[in-house]
Design a protein around this motif. Structure first.
Motif, PDB file in Angstrom:
ATOM      1  N   THR B 201       1.080  -1.010  -0.037  1.00 23.61           N
ATOM      2  CA  THR B 201      -0.427   0.062  -0.075  1.00 23.61           C
ATOM      3  C   THR B 201       0.996   1.242  -0.030  1.00 23.61           C
ATOM      4  OG1 THR B 201       0.165  -0.193   2.719  1.00 23.61           O
ATOM      5  CG2 THR B 201      -2.507  -1.380   1.017  1.00 23.61           C
ATOM      6  N   CYS B 205       0.044   3.680  -2.549  1.00 21.40           N
ATOM      7  CA  CYS B 205      -0.294   6.198  -2.210  1.00 21.40           C
ATOM      8  C   CYS B 205       0.402   6.783  -2.605  1.00 21.40           C
ATOM      9  CB  CYS B 205       0.370   5.794  -0.354  1.00 21.40           C
ATOM     10  SG  CYS B 205       0.029   7.654   0.330  1.00 21.40           S
ATOM     11  N   MET B 206       2.251   6.813  -2.446  1.00 24.18           N
ATOM     12  CA  MET B 206       2.763   6.996  -3.240  1.00 24.18           C
ATOM     13  C   MET B 206       2.798   7.936  -4.374  1.00 24.18           C
ATOM     14  SD  MET B 206       6.417   9.071  -2.615  1.00 24.18           S
ATOM     15  CE  MET B 206       6.316   9.984  -3.967  1.00 24.18           C
ATOM     16  N   PHE B 209      -0.834  10.235  -4.213  1.00 24.17           N
ATOM     17  CA  PHE B 209      -0.546  11.675  -4.516  1.00 24.17           C
ATOM     18  C   PHE B 209       0.503  12.164  -5.662  1.00 24.17           C
ATOM     19  CE2 PHE B 209      -0.906  10.609   0.247  1.00 24.17           C
ATOM     20  CZ  PHE B 209      -1.571  12.405   0.312  1.00 24.17           C
ATOM     21  N   THR B 234      -9.473  19.786  -6.665  1.00 24.11           N
ATOM     22  CA  THR B 234      -9.893  20.206  -4.999  1.00 24.11           C
ATOM     23  C   THR B 234     -10.948  19.138  -4.457  1.00 24.11           C
ATOM     24  OG1 THR B 234      -8.014  21.309  -4.988  1.00 24.11           O
ATOM     25  CG2 THR B 234      -8.351  20.461  -3.196  1.00 24.11           C
ATOM     26  N   SER B 238     -12.578  14.875  -3.623  1.00 26.36           N
ATOM     27  CA  SER B 238     -12.537  14.728  -1.555  1.00 26.36           C
ATOM     28  C   SER B 238     -13.958  14.400  -1.972  1.00 26.36           C
ATOM     29  CB  SER B 238     -12.541  16.509  -1.429  1.00 26.36           C
ATOM     30  OG  SER B 238     -10.785  16.784  -1.453  1.00 26.36           O
ATOM     31  N   ILE B 242     -15.016  10.626  -0.337  1.00 28.83           N
ATOM     32  CA  ILE B 242     -15.548  11.018   1.066  1.00 28.83           C
ATOM     33  C   ILE B 242     -16.995  10.089   0.629  1.00 28.83           C
ATOM     34  CG2 ILE B 242     -16.497  11.727   2.585  1.00 28.83           C
ATOM     35  CD1 ILE B 242     -14.690  14.078   2.004  1.00 28.83           C
ATOM     36  N   PHE B 279      -8.911   2.247   2.532  1.00 33.73           N
ATOM     37  CA  PHE B 279      -7.801   2.970   2.432  1.00 33.73           C
ATOM     38  C   PHE B 279      -7.941   2.679   0.245  1.00 33.73           C
ATOM     39  CE2 PHE B 279      -3.151   3.229   0.548  1.00 33.73           C
ATOM     40  CZ  PHE B 279      -3.224   4.604   0.937  1.00 33.73           C
ATOM     41  N   LEU B 282     -10.504   4.781  -1.211  1.00 34.47           N
ATOM     42  CA  LEU B 282     -10.356   6.432  -0.716  1.00 34.47           C
ATOM     43  C   LEU B 282     -10.084   6.550  -1.745  1.00 34.47           C
ATOM     44  CD1 LEU B 282     -10.989   8.886   0.467  1.00 34.47           C
ATOM     45  CD2 LEU B 282      -9.312   8.492   1.619  1.00 34.47           C
TER      46      LEU B 282
ATOM     47  N   GLN C  20       2.234  16.584   1.279  1.00 37.59           N
ATOM     48  CA  GLN C  20       1.747  15.231   2.483  1.00 37.59           C
ATOM     49  C   GLN C  20       1.789  14.297   2.401  1.00 37.59           C
ATOM     50  OE1 GLN C  20      -1.348  16.164   4.101  1.00 37.59           O
ATOM     51  NE2 GLN C  20      -0.894  18.875   3.548  1.00 37.59           N
ATOM     52  N   SER C  21       1.904  13.550   0.934  1.00 29.56           N
ATOM     53  CA  SER C  21       2.972  12.418   0.707  1.00 29.56           C
ATOM     54  C   SER C  21       3.942  12.918   1.419  1.00 29.56           C
ATOM     55  CB  SER C  21       3.050  12.237  -0.939  1.00 29.56           C
ATOM     56  OG  SER C  21       4.389  12.998  -1.718  1.00 29.56           O
ATOM     57  N   ALA C  24       3.403  11.836   4.645  1.00 29.06           N
ATOM     58  CA  ALA C  24       2.455  10.120   4.749  1.00 29.06           C
ATOM     59  C   ALA C  24       3.611   9.407   4.997  1.00 29.06           C
ATOM     60  CB  ALA C  24       1.520   9.932   3.355  1.00 29.06           C
ATOM     61  N   THR C  37      -0.941   1.282   6.608  1.00 26.61           N
ATOM     62  CA  THR C  37      -2.488   1.643   5.891  1.00 26.61           C
ATOM     63  C   THR C  37      -3.070   2.449   6.688  1.00 26.61           C
ATOM     64  OG1 THR C  37      -2.690  -0.833   4.716  1.00 26.61           O
ATOM     65  CG2 THR C  37      -4.871   0.405   4.750  1.00 26.61           C
ATOM     66  N   LEU C  40      -1.476   6.023   6.154  1.00 22.77           N
ATOM     67  CA  LEU C  40      -1.805   6.262   5.102  1.00 22.77           C
ATOM     68  C   LEU C  40      -3.447   6.657   4.829  1.00 22.77           C
ATOM     69  CD1 LEU C  40       0.286   3.612   2.994  1.00 22.77           C
ATOM     70  CD2 LEU C  40       1.124   5.689   3.445  1.00 22.77           C
ATOM     71  N   ILE C  41      -4.168   6.531   5.039  1.00 23.22           N
ATOM     72  CA  ILE C  41      -4.938   6.679   4.709  1.00 23.22           C
ATOM     73  C   ILE C  41      -6.191   7.821   5.314  1.00 23.22           C
ATOM     74  CG2 ILE C  41      -6.633   5.178   6.702  1.00 23.22           C
ATOM     75  CD1 ILE C  41      -8.642   4.973   4.520  1.00 23.22           C
ATOM     76  N   ASN C  43      -3.061  10.243   6.566  1.00 22.79           N
ATOM     77  CA  ASN C  43      -2.500  11.601   5.450  1.00 22.79           C
ATOM     78  C   ASN C  43      -3.406  11.483   4.657  1.00 22.79           C
ATOM     79  OD1 ASN C  43      -0.193  12.004   7.186  1.00 22.79           O
ATOM     80  ND2 ASN C  43       0.141  10.293   7.466  1.00 22.79           N
ATOM     81  N   LEU C  44      -3.922  11.033   3.785  1.00 23.34           N
ATOM     82  CA  LEU C  44      -4.883  11.237   2.375  1.00 23.34           C
ATOM     83  C   LEU C  44      -5.767  11.925   2.958  1.00 23.34           C
ATOM     84  CD1 LEU C  44      -5.218  11.574  -0.406  1.00 23.34           C
ATOM     85  CD2 LEU C  44      -5.751   9.114  -0.483  1.00 23.34           C
ATOM     86  N   LEU C  45      -6.536  11.157   4.217  1.00 22.63           N
ATOM     87  CA  LEU C  45      -8.302  11.528   4.877  1.00 22.63           C
ATOM     88  C   LEU C  45      -8.180  12.940   4.882  1.00 22.63           C
ATOM     89  CD1 LEU C  45     -11.244  10.145   4.140  1.00 22.63           C
ATOM     90  CD2 LEU C  45     -11.254   9.421   6.991  1.00 22.63           C
ATOM     91  N   VAL C  47      -6.411  15.166   3.573  1.00 25.34           N
ATOM     92  CA  VAL C  47      -6.674  16.692   2.891  1.00 25.34           C
ATOM     93  C   VAL C  47      -7.792  16.302   2.121  1.00 25.34           C
ATOM     94  CG1 VAL C  47      -5.294  17.017   0.745  1.00 25.34           C
ATOM     95  CG2 VAL C  47      -3.855  15.829   2.756  1.00 25.34           C
ATOM     96  N   VAL C  48      -8.623  15.825   1.928  1.00 28.36           N
ATOM     97  CA  VAL C  48      -9.792  15.039   1.103  1.00 28.36           C
ATOM     98  C   VAL C  48     -10.349  16.182   2.021  1.00 28.36           C
ATOM     99  CG1 VAL C  48      -9.300  14.262  -0.002  1.00 28.36           C
ATOM    100  CG2 VAL C  48     -10.853  13.096   1.570  1.00 28.36           C
ATOM    101  N   VAL C  49     -10.587  15.290   3.286  1.00 31.29           N
ATOM    102  CA  VAL C  49     -12.113  16.528   4.608  1.00 31.29           C
ATOM    103  C   VAL C  49     -11.556  17.583   5.350  1.00 31.29           C
ATOM    104  CG1 VAL C  49     -12.918  15.867   6.378  1.00 31.29           C
ATOM    105  CG2 VAL C  49     -12.150  13.683   5.344  1.00 31.29           C
TER     106      VAL C  49
END
Lengths: 455, 455, 455
Positions: B201, B205-206, B209, B234, B238, B242, B279, B282, C20-21, C24, C37, C40-41, C43-45, C47-49
């Motif tokens: 993962t 993730c990388m 991003f 953005t 987002s 979500i 994840f 998302l 952000q990455s 993460a 995981t 990671l989630i 950190n991504l979350l 941002v989006v939230v």
């Protein structure tokens, strides 16, 4: 101009600085897991130490003010950068110096002693590379050839984005380092080469992509013909990568045909040649092609870029082979990428420069304009050769300079016996012995669940 | 203009090119460790080969000069890029073509034969995508609708950053590829779906991003309303992420309630529904939302972006579900991200375009300005519908074009039996068989120390 | 101005968003594989939230229009961003708010409940940090000191790139979070500290490099003296990293000398002190140095940057030590990096501001110009102290504000018992329990070949 220009410069310098992480990851992926932390700290440290050193004296050596008429070879007024409005230039040139230094860290990986690498890094960033920059980019003798040799005014050493004074400087130092250091334990035994695989291709791939973007930024930052520059860089790199990947794919087949079909060597059982599409060759050769573009990408015709790329691809394969024969151990391919690529680029740039450039060889056909310089009154034909000759003199001078100084430093380190880690540490791994931080600690793995989630 | 504009374009193009590493890492993280090198080489190779092909003919197909009055569908003058001052445009468009091609590499991962992927890549980068670009961005019939259908002058196919001719082109080709290729061994058996987890993962993730940043650069590079564009991107991304994450979290509970509370299916023992915050969902749904923004992000109202994002989130979940039912195996989610996202974006962009745009549906309320076009003299009401209709025609045309051509290519590869690796290689892993370079060689791991440093 | 300025802003905002990455990856590399995981989630979350929340109200709290004469502390007109031409500002400020929020995710890693982190993230991005920004950057009381205290007009709270209202805000919240959360199971037992290693140094390294580039972009984006800014950032960060790495290298030796040579504690057997060059210390301390540059990098003299860097290096080491003594468990070093670094930077910036700045302490020597402000008619000497005092008041106010509000939120989460995952989940790992997606699923590893390719 001022503010926008600085923004320009600094923005691209940031992207070039990002190459440091490209080198770090590419090298980390190419070594064994037991030496990963060691290579990462080396790469980060040469940036942070390099920043201090370049600030303290490196920039002064490179761009220190000297009266132009005197053509002296090393800047005379060395001083800490302080005041003035050249911070943009400082930062931009620092990232190139740091790049030149980082190149060798991969070549001496898995065996170099931390301290001796640091000593080399300090001298390289603070003195060796800056002097080469002074010669070729600032106001040294390569840029303003001595009047005594009477070169026409249109001829000077041209190296747009550092094929010579960044990549070739790093590459030749890497070669010197490898020779002094000797191969890793177990790499060459009884005259045979053994493959020591890197521990992670995704890290290598990530590093390579970052380097590719960094090369593009290197070209952008110099600000001349940026669109043509990146086009040439892409085409040249691509051609080199494809060429070399195909060479490596075909080579075993050719060897097989030569041995058993033409020379008819007898054999006990039939073996088919193993042919692989090598990812690591593609990566490294693409980078070599991009290095070969650095010197001339702002003036090259794209078809010329393609041809230079193909030559770089062959050059990469030949250099790799030569290193194996000479039993020189370069774990990440620094030498074929940066030395071979850099030299090919500097030498071949004039050949395919577009015909607006006076010294271009493409000119030959037409020769339809007044010749410049009173030396060669016959034709511009000479101008191209003189340019080529001066490129040759330039790259040889830069290589010799770096060769002599880096040999001296590595010799001192060898003499003080701080060149290489002891055998025990090398075999067991440097991370735990020197840094106390294994890259992948066993204690950090595993979980306590019987099944692994999911449906 | 010239120099700064080039700098603009090239800088952003570099960041878009960096998306290639995003795709490479995201896909590498989503496959099993035995096929990692294979997916990395595919991703790097489609860039380097693509560069040559796009230089050789792709750019000419996309932007070749044709007299505007003739409205022909494919550029007539195909030639190697040479001379002129359009290197910036070339490079910028190349990175989009490369992106469209890369999209399918994830969908056919872990089973596609190296050669057939390469064949597809060459045709896609050199012909399929450029023609779609010609239609929608350059001077094709979508941008200049045939006079015979008498559309008002304010109506033409609008796709700001390539929702249709980059993402949908890649997405539909990915779907075709998946159908021709069939699912991976062990993915669907006896009508049931089995989860084949990706191996890392953090890599995924990388990659995600990097793709997010790349999307922002895609918008920046087109240079119109950049600040609004990135804001919409953005917010839309987002909302999509979500929405879909919540759907996936709630779904098992709803299914449970439906089964045991409403339908009252008898059961032998009580099982609580397993609810996970996923994840990977998302990540992918956020990307789908961003893709859905590409078509209209320069004109959308942010609240419209949010609504489109929510729709994209639902669209993602529905598409995923449909793929499972149809037993189509898309290891990295290329189809729901790029096809669904791209189509939703192109179709919904006119609905929420801000009211300065004549064709905007938000206009309806006021209708407070002179109507344009002699066709619909009643009200601008029609203009919105005509725009929507033309968007629909545009996206259908692009999808059909890509569908037909990519089907043809994959059919040829299937016919020549080079479409898929043999069963033995697929089960054991492609890296070692085809590339001789495992991603994580066992020999590169382990160390010789008893304890692992630290205090 | 408009379009170019937006491009400027957005381009740099993209690079800051890329941080952000960096967070993460750095955090993922610093935790155990069983919780990757999850981090990671998170950190991504955030941002989006965060994007949604900052759009809904955060930006309004930060930059909402208030009449300047009233000096109210929180923006009065809260509304969804809609229309207008401030999308560039919105996006630029959003990425800073997201950064401030992300900082704490590392500090509470491996034990925080998903939901409570999300609650904190929403409040922090939507309210806490925006108010701090309003005070210090927009038009709050720190920027326009109340007239009643009669500060000279040249004195206001100066924090160029968010040392206070980004980093210190994040850092103090991280401290509060750690205190409420308690240490990870097994970190402190019987009064002793046990090392819990992170699972991957390459991920940490990659993250750190991305953060370094992001810091440079943070400075660039504010657009004032960018070249000086990045130079200071580089020098300050380097000095801090080198200083702290040397401290950690020398400390065991000093402790040894103190214990056995000076105090002459008897011992049963001779043990040599273990000295390590710590990569993770180098990384974190370099980042701390860069954080310390944020407040004043546009005005600092480089030698001042070097001194502040050294102080930050010491500060980092001291804070780390203090956290160990207090048994506060901060897995990734968020507190020493962002809190210590941020506070040091805000306080020390006036001391080394270059002498063009009226409030600079470097002025003292000369005092060769007319004093400003009618309050201190004696000498500009006072101006520096008043500036320093106001910086102090500013940072204390920001810290207290964040401290109180984040304590309140964490207390509520604690009260509702959603603060921390249950013991079983913590020990076995959060990934599988909460997300159903292990970072490195066993099923995705291994291959079916006997030998591993290569020659």
């Amino acid at each position: 101009m001022g503010r926008d220009y600085d923004f320009f410069l600094v923005m691209n310098a940031c992207m070039v600085l990002f190459m440091q992480s490209g080198f770090a990851l590419l090298e980390a992926g190419s070594v064994r897991a037991k030496n990963v932390t060691n290579i990462l700290i080396k790469n980060l440290l040469d940036v942070v130490v390099g920043a201090i050193v370049y600030w303290a004296c490196g920039f002064a050596f490179a761009y220190g003010k000297v009266k132009r008429s005197e053509h002296d070879y090393v800047a005379s007024n060395i001083r800490i950068i302080h005041g003035g409005s050249f911070y943009g230039e400082f930062f931009f040139n620092f990232v190139f110096a740091a790049t030149a230094t980082t190149i060798i860290s991969g070549a001496v990986a898995e065996r170099v002693e931390f301290l001796s690498y640091l000593v080399y890094g300090v001298v390289a960033t603070g003195f060796i590379q800056p002097v080469a920059v002074h010669w070729g980019w600032s106001n040294g003798w390569l840029l303003y050839p001595p009047e005594i040799i009477r070169l026409p005014p249109a001829v000077w050493y041209r190296d747009y984005a550092g094929g010579g004074n960044v990549h070739a400087v790093g590459g030749i130092a890497a070669l010197v380092g490898c020779v002094f250091m000797g191969p890793r334990e177990g790499r060459f035994e009884d005259g045979r080469k053994y493959h020591i695989p890197g521990h992670s291709t995704p890290l290598t791939c990530m590093g390579a992509f970052i380097l590719i973007i960094g090369f593009l930024a290197m070209v952008l930052g110099h600000g001349d013909n940026v669109a043509l520059g990146v086009t040439n860089l892409t085409i040249g790199g691509s051609m080199s990568g494809i060429t070399c990947m195909c060479i490596v794919f075909i080579a075993p087949k050719l060897e097989y045909l030569w041995k058993y079909k033409i020379k008819k060597i007898p054999r006990s059982r039939k073996i088919k040649p193993k042919q692989y599409w090598s990812f690591l060759v593609l990566v490294d050769a693409t980078l070599a092609g991009m290095v070969a573009m650095c010197a001339g990408c702002n003036v090259l015709e794209p078809f010329g870029a393609a041809i230079i790329g193909i030559v770089a691809g062959f050059g990469f394969a030949v250099t790799e082979h030569w290193l194996h024969i000479r039993q020189i151990d370069d774990p990440v391919g620094s030498i074929p990428v940066h030395l071979t690529g850099g030299v090919i680029g500097v030498l071949m740039a004039p050949l395919f420069a577009n015909k607006e450039e006076e010294y271009s060889f493409i000119h030959w056909k037409g020769c339809d304009f007044d010749c410049v310089g009173d030396v060669n009154s016959t034709c511009v034909y000479n101008l191209g050769f003189q340019q080529l000759l001066w490129q040759m003199i330039g790259i040889v001078a830069i290589l010799m300079w770096t060769l002599v100084l880096s040999s001296f430093i590595f010799w001192i380190c060898w003499y003080c016996d701080i060149l290489r880690v002891d055998m025990d540490t090398e075999v067991r791994g440097i991370d735990i012995a020197k840094h106390g931080e294994p890259a992948y600690p066993n204690a950090a793995y595993g979980h306590g669940w019987d099944t692994e989630g999911g449906s």
